[in-house]
Design an enzyme around this catalytic site. Structure first.
Site, short mmCIF file in Angstrom:
data_model
loop_
_atom_site.label_atom_id
_atom_site.label_comp_id
_atom_site.label_asym_id
_atom_site.label_seq_id
_atom_site.Cartn_x
_atom_site.Cartn_y
_atom_site.Cartn_z
N ASN A 13 7.05 8.33 55.02
CA ASN A 13 5.75 8.20 55.69
C ASN A 13 6.06 8.05 57.17
OD1 ASN A 13 3.26 7.52 56.71
ND2 ASN A 13 3.26 5.44 55.89
N LYS A 15 4.04 7.99 59.65
CA LYS A 15 3.01 7.29 60.43
C LYS A 15 2.71 8.07 61.71
CE LYS A 15 4.94 3.09 58.54
NZ LYS A 15 4.72 1.67 58.40
N HIS A 99 -3.22 3.55 52.48
CA HIS A 99 -2.11 2.79 53.07
C HIS A 99 -2.67 1.52 53.71
CE1 HIS A 99 1.24 1.72 55.66
NE2 HIS A 99 2.00 2.48 54.90
N GLU A 101 -2.11 0.12 56.40
CA GLU A 101 -2.47 0.25 57.83
C GLU A 101 -3.84 0.90 57.98
OE1 GLU A 101 1.10 2.28 59.00
OE2 GLU A 101 2.23 0.45 58.59
N GLU A 171 3.13 -1.55 47.79
CA GLU A 171 3.64 -1.87 49.12
C GLU A 171 3.13 -3.24 49.56
OE1 GLU A 171 4.90 1.80 51.39
OE2 GLU A 171 2.80 1.50 51.86
N GLY A 177 7.37 -2.55 57.50
CA GLY A 177 7.77 -2.51 58.91
C GLY A 177 8.28 -3.84 59.44
N SER A 217 10.04 -1.68 53.86
CA SER A 217 11.39 -1.86 54.41
C SER A 217 12.49 -1.44 53.44
CB SER A 217 11.60 -3.31 54.86
OG SER A 217 10.66 -3.64 55.86
C1 PEP Z 1 5.28 2.48 54.84
O1 PEP Z 1 4.89 2.87 55.92
O2 PEP Z 1 4.68 2.81 53.82
C2 PEP Z 1 6.48 1.64 54.78
C3 PEP Z 1 6.89 1.19 53.63
O3 PEP Z 1 7.11 1.38 55.98
P1 PEP Z 1 8.55 0.69 56.17
O4 PEP Z 1 9.49 1.38 55.23
O5 PEP Z 1 8.89 0.93 57.61
O6 PEP Z 1 8.39 -0.75 55.84
#
Ligand code: PEP
Length: 257
Positions: A13, A15, A99, A101, A171, A177, A217
């Site tokens: 992803n 972003k 998501h 975000e 998630e 992040g 992460s």
């Molecule tokens: C994400 O954006 O779905 C995500 C898991 O980001 P990250 O791996 O950077 O935590």
């Protein structure tokens, strides 16, 4: 993972990262190092303005192009939005829906997530449906109830036939992040519960075929242990998907069984 019953999917992803020029460079770098991957599907969800570029550039490293968002209405006066038909027409196969975000910054709710899931499925694409709890919700002890509600709402009125094309991404918001990963036990427990919710809704045979990813992460160091959990069938990867070597290490970690 359980490759006997369901697909393993490693999805990036991006972003709001990567220009079209950087997308081409990433593809060139991946092409140099990527083996022929048979053990999982490799997807990268890119910003909408880079979909056409990625569609051409990702052909050789054999990466499937996904989108990060979609609007649920079929067409009309919705300035700045993209319909599912527009994405499908470009050749997009996967679309991230809900998501955290987007829930946090763009007012996405369980109801709009459900509408988007239907729009994506009706256009013949596969939604990657994100669910997850905040740290406060985890500490309050409501993770299981909250995730069950998110899953049930997202899948409202989705037929068993169409569910086969849905991917669920667990998630935890506190792990996205932040560099903080859920332990493999924490991630495995929630993913097992998600499969339980789907089992109650659709029955065991359907539930065992659904791909459930972990995201938050995920990186080359923790991927193998997370992916070794029975109900974790892949990853949704943000930061580490921007770096070819790291992304490849995660793809290779999915070849562990
Ligand atoms: C994400 O954006 O779905 C995500 C898991 O980001 P990250 O791996 O950077 O935590």
């Amino acid at each position: 993972m359980n490759r006997r019953y369901r697909k393993t999917i490693i999805a990036g992803n991006w972003k709001m990262n990567m220009t079209a020029t950087e997308t081409k460079k990433f593809a060139e770098d991946m092409k140099k190092i990527m083996p022929r991957v048979k053990w999982c599907e490799v997807v990268i969800c890119v910003p909408a303005c880079n979909i056409s570029t990625a569609m051409k550039a990702f052909k050789e490293p054999r990466i499937i192009v996904g989108a990060e968002n979609v609007y649920f209405e079929p067409s009309g006066a919705f300035t700045g939005e993209m319909s599912a038909a527009m994405l499908a027409d470009l050749g997009v196969k996967y679309v991230i829906v809900g998501h955290s975000e987007r829930r946090q910054y763009f007012c996405e709710t369980d109801q709009t997530v459900n509408k988007k899931v239907h729009a994506v499925l009706d256009a013949g694409m596969n939604p990657i449906i994100c669910v997850g709890e905040s740290l406060e919700q985890r500490e309050t002890g409501i993770t299981d109830d909250l995730i069950a509600m998110q899953v049930k709402s997202a899948l409202f009125n989705v037929s068993a036939e169409k569910l086969r094309r849905c991917v669920i991404a667990y998630e935890p918001i506190w792990a996205i992040g932040t560099g903080k990963t859920a332990t493999s036990e924490q991630a495995a427990e929630v993913c097992r519960n998600i499969r339980g919710v789907i089992r109650n809704l659709y029955g065991a045979r359907v539930a065992r075929g659904v791909t459930i990813q972990y995201g938050g992460s995920m990186n080359p160091k923790n991927a193998a242990e997370l992916l070794a959990q029975a109900d974790i069938d892949g990853g949704l990867i943000g930061g580490a998907s921007l770096k070819p070597e790291q992304f490849l290490d995660i793809i290779n970690a999915a070849n562990g069984e």
